[in-house]
Design a protein around this motif. Sequence first.
Motif, PDB file in Angstrom:
ATOM      1  N   ARG A  13      -4.608  10.948   7.369  1.00 23.43           N
ATOM      2  CA  ARG A  13      -3.875   9.689   7.330  1.00 23.43           C
ATOM      3  C   ARG A  13      -4.694   8.485   6.895  1.00 23.43           C
ATOM      4  O   ARG A  13      -4.151   7.518   6.370  1.00 23.43           O
ATOM      5  CB  ARG A  13      -3.289   9.399   8.712  1.00 23.43           C
ATOM      6  N   ARG A  25      -1.323   4.607   4.697  1.00 28.24           N
ATOM      7  CA  ARG A  25      -0.003   4.534   4.069  1.00 28.24           C
ATOM      8  C   ARG A  25       0.957   3.856   5.030  1.00 28.24           C
ATOM      9  O   ARG A  25       0.707   3.793   6.224  1.00 28.24           O
ATOM     10  CB  ARG A  25       0.521   5.944   3.781  1.00 28.24           C
ATOM     11  N   SER A  27       4.932   3.685   6.679  1.00 28.20           N
ATOM     12  CA  SER A  27       6.001   4.604   7.037  1.00 28.20           C
ATOM     13  C   SER A  27       7.321   4.175   6.417  1.00 28.20           C
ATOM     14  O   SER A  27       7.392   3.172   5.694  1.00 28.20           O
ATOM     15  CB  SER A  27       6.124   4.666   8.559  1.00 28.20           C
ATOM     16  N   HIS A  28       8.368   4.916   6.693  1.00 23.97           N
ATOM     17  CA  HIS A  28       9.750   4.637   6.283  1.00 23.97           C
ATOM     18  C   HIS A  28       9.986   4.833   4.788  1.00 23.97           C
ATOM     19  O   HIS A  28      10.831   4.167   4.209  1.00 23.97           O
ATOM     20  CB  HIS A  28      10.185   3.223   6.697  1.00 23.97           C
ATOM     21  N   LEU A  29       9.280   5.744   4.157  1.00 16.89           N
ATOM     22  CA  LEU A  29       9.502   5.987   2.730  1.00 16.89           C
ATOM     23  C   LEU A  29       9.788   7.473   2.463  1.00 16.89           C
ATOM     24  O   LEU A  29       9.560   7.977   1.377  1.00 16.89           O
ATOM     25  CB  LEU A  29       8.290   5.522   1.922  1.00 16.89           C
ATOM     26  N   ASN A  30      10.274   8.184   3.471  1.00 17.45           N
ATOM     27  CA  ASN A  30      10.506   9.613   3.317  1.00 17.45           C
ATOM     28  C   ASN A  30      11.962   9.985   3.106  1.00 17.45           C
ATOM     29  O   ASN A  30      12.275  10.854   2.308  1.00 17.45           O
ATOM     30  CB  ASN A  30       9.965  10.375   4.531  1.00 17.45           C
ATOM     31  N   HIS A  31      12.875   9.363   3.836  1.00 17.91           N
ATOM     32  CA  HIS A  31      14.284   9.706   3.678  1.00 17.91           C
ATOM     33  C   HIS A  31      15.133   8.486   4.022  1.00 17.91           C
ATOM     34  O   HIS A  31      14.619   7.459   4.429  1.00 17.91           O
ATOM     35  CB  HIS A  31      14.669  10.922   4.536  1.00 17.91           C
ATOM     36  N   LYS A  41      11.199  -0.663  -1.032  1.00 16.08           N
ATOM     37  CA  LYS A  41      10.592   0.642  -1.281  1.00 16.08           C
ATOM     38  C   LYS A  41       9.300   0.504  -2.073  1.00 16.08           C
ATOM     39  O   LYS A  41       8.319   1.217  -1.816  1.00 16.08           O
ATOM     40  CB  LYS A  41      11.574   1.552  -2.030  1.00 16.08           C
TER      41      LYS A  41
END
Length: 65
Positions: A13, A25, A27-31, A41
């Motif tokens: 990480r 990195r 978060s909140h950019l997976n789905h 985004k």
Amino acid sequence: MSKMKTNRGAAKRFRRTGKGGFKRRQSHLNHILTKKKSKRKRHLGMTQQIADADQKSVRRMLPYS
């Protein structure tokens, strides 16, 4: 004395920067990306420095980086 172990989850990480800090990195950019604006985004795709309060714990988890 035995070798210290690297926390493998933290190693995946965090990366060391040139000046000795750590980058991460966001978060909140997976789905569920359809409801998020393009600007949001795009900014989530950028890396950030870890907070000053977390420096000590990340350094302890990554002794050889």
